[in-house]
Design an enzyme around this catalytic site. Sequence first.
Site, PDB file in Angstrom:
ATOM      1  CG  PHE A 106      76.387 118.061 -16.375  1.00  0.00           C
ATOM      2  CD1 PHE A 106      77.696 117.626 -16.545  1.00  0.00           C
ATOM      3  CD2 PHE A 106      75.363 117.135 -16.496  1.00  0.00           C
ATOM      4  CE1 PHE A 106      77.973 116.302 -16.830  1.00  0.00           C
ATOM      5  CE2 PHE A 106      75.635 115.799 -16.773  1.00  0.00           C
ATOM      6  CZ  PHE A 106      76.945 115.384 -16.938  1.00  0.00           C
ATOM      7  CB  VAL A 107      74.547 119.774 -21.785  1.00  0.00           C
ATOM      8  CG1 VAL A 107      74.349 121.273 -21.614  1.00  0.00           C
ATOM      9  CG2 VAL A 107      75.918 119.475 -22.350  1.00  0.00           C
TER      10      VAL A 107
ATOM     11  N   GLY B  47      80.339 109.471 -26.478  1.00  0.00           N
ATOM     12  CA  GLY B  47      79.517 110.680 -26.555  1.00  0.00           C
ATOM     13  C   GLY B  47      79.168 111.156 -27.952  1.00  0.00           C
TER      14      GLY B  47
ATOM     15  NE  ARG C 282      76.944 107.229 -23.025  1.00  0.00           N
ATOM     16  CZ  ARG C 282      77.966 108.054 -22.801  1.00  0.00           C
ATOM     17  NH1 ARG C 282      78.079 109.170 -23.491  1.00  0.00           N
ATOM     18  NH2 ARG C 282      78.869 107.780 -21.885  1.00  0.00           N
TER      19      ARG C 282
ATOM     20  CE  LYS D  15      79.709 122.225 -20.376  1.00  0.00           C
ATOM     21  NZ  LYS D  15      79.815 121.332 -19.192  1.00  0.00           N
TER      22      LYS D  15
ATOM     23  CG  ASP E  51      80.652 114.234 -26.510  1.00  0.00           C
ATOM     24  OD1 ASP E  51      81.873 114.486 -26.500  1.00  0.00           O
ATOM     25  OD2 ASP E  51      80.104 113.588 -25.602  1.00  0.00           O
TER      26      ASP E  51
ATOM     27  CG  ASP F 268      84.345 121.044 -19.471  1.00  0.00           C
ATOM     28  OD1 ASP F 268      84.416 122.272 -19.402  1.00  0.00           O
ATOM     29  OD2 ASP F 268      84.041 120.334 -18.488  1.00  0.00           O
TER      30      ASP F 268
ATOM     31  CG  ASP G 278      77.231 109.760 -19.695  1.00  0.00           C
ATOM     32  OD1 ASP G 278      78.092 110.506 -20.209  1.00  0.00           O
ATOM     33  OD2 ASP G 278      77.430 109.118 -18.652  1.00  0.00           O
TER      34      ASP G 278
HETATM   35  P1  5GP Z   1      87.432 117.729 -21.363  1.00  0.00           P
HETATM   36  O1  5GP Z   1      88.556 116.738 -21.411  1.00  0.00           O
HETATM   37  O2  5GP Z   1      87.339 118.623 -22.565  1.00  0.00           O
HETATM   38  O3  5GP Z   1      87.412 118.508 -20.070  1.00  0.00           O
HETATM   39  O4  5GP Z   1      86.114 116.927 -21.233  1.00  0.00           O
HETATM   40  C1  5GP Z   1      85.570 116.240 -22.247  1.00  0.00           C
HETATM   41  C2  5GP Z   1      84.651 115.168 -21.705  1.00  0.00           C
HETATM   42  O5  5GP Z   1      84.039 115.562 -20.459  1.00  0.00           O
HETATM   43  C3  5GP Z   1      83.529 114.955 -22.655  1.00  0.00           C
HETATM   44  O6  5GP Z   1      83.865 114.021 -23.662  1.00  0.00           O
HETATM   45  C4  5GP Z   1      82.448 114.489 -21.730  1.00  0.00           C
HETATM   46  O7  5GP Z   1      82.577 113.124 -21.505  1.00  0.00           O
HETATM   47  C5  5GP Z   1      82.694 115.206 -20.435  1.00  0.00           C
HETATM   48  N1  5GP Z   1      81.862 116.418 -20.284  1.00  0.00           N
HETATM   49  C6  5GP Z   1      82.269 117.697 -20.193  1.00  0.00           C
HETATM   50  N2  5GP Z   1      81.231 118.532 -20.035  1.00  0.00           N
HETATM   51  C7  5GP Z   1      80.123 117.752 -20.056  1.00  0.00           C
HETATM   52  C8  5GP Z   1      78.710 118.024 -19.941  1.00  0.00           C
HETATM   53  O8  5GP Z   1      78.233 119.161 -19.792  1.00  0.00           O
HETATM   54  N3  5GP Z   1      77.877 116.957 -20.005  1.00  0.00           N
HETATM   55  C9  5GP Z   1      78.325 115.675 -20.162  1.00  0.00           C
HETATM   56  N4  5GP Z   1      77.425 114.719 -20.228  1.00  0.00           N
HETATM   57  N5  5GP Z   1      79.641 115.382 -20.262  1.00  0.00           N
HETATM   58  C10 5GP Z   1      80.529 116.409 -20.205  1.00  0.00           C
HETATM   59 MG    MG Z   2      83.451 112.953 -25.517  1.00  0.00          MG
END
Ligand code: 5GP
Ligand code: MG
Length: 175
Positions: free
Chosen positions: A153-154, A46, A166, A132, A101, A104, A160
Amino acid sequence: MAKIGNREFVTFITSRELQMRVKSMAEELTADYRGKDPLFLIILNGAFMFATDLLKEIKIPARLSFIKVASYRGTESTGEICELIGLSENLKDKDVILVDDIIDTGLTMKKVMDKVREEKPASVKIVSLLLKPDAFGNQFDVDYVGFTIPNDFVVGYGLDYDGYGRNLKDLYKLK
Ligand code: 5GP
Ligand code: MG
């Protein structure tokens, strides 16, 4: 508007806005790490586009390396296992900067950080283009954040949807 996979997305942050913000993040990093010898660890896939733009604007000597995170269930005694793939650098006493990137829930970054800390670096800082806050809360410091965004969701600019999108230069959100 863009159709990515089977869903419709609308422009959320334009390429121009992304470029401007990324450049100012690079200026901040350049100032903060002047006189140091930082090692940027870029988390694939990402972060590839963000990191490319960011690193081009870093005006001090810097090294970079690309890593991938693999998580899988281990045995009952080991629990979930996180592996950093592609990490060949010795991190001991280094000033490490993790580049991602989006944060979340923060679970991914937490795992990476724990792994990196095992190597006894001098410091570890986190750079994320997007954050987020809804899901994240405030579990740890994210030192450099490009944009704080709502829980949509972006896609695009490295991120992606089901493998696609991407390569888009703007950032989109689900319509
Ligand atoms: P976390 O472990 O912080 O919950 O999630 C991180 C990963 O979730 C990011 O590296 C990404 O792959 C995915 N992710 C979380 N939110 C989004 C979103 O809005 N769009 C996309 N494309 N991926 C997301
Ligand atoms: Mg990532």
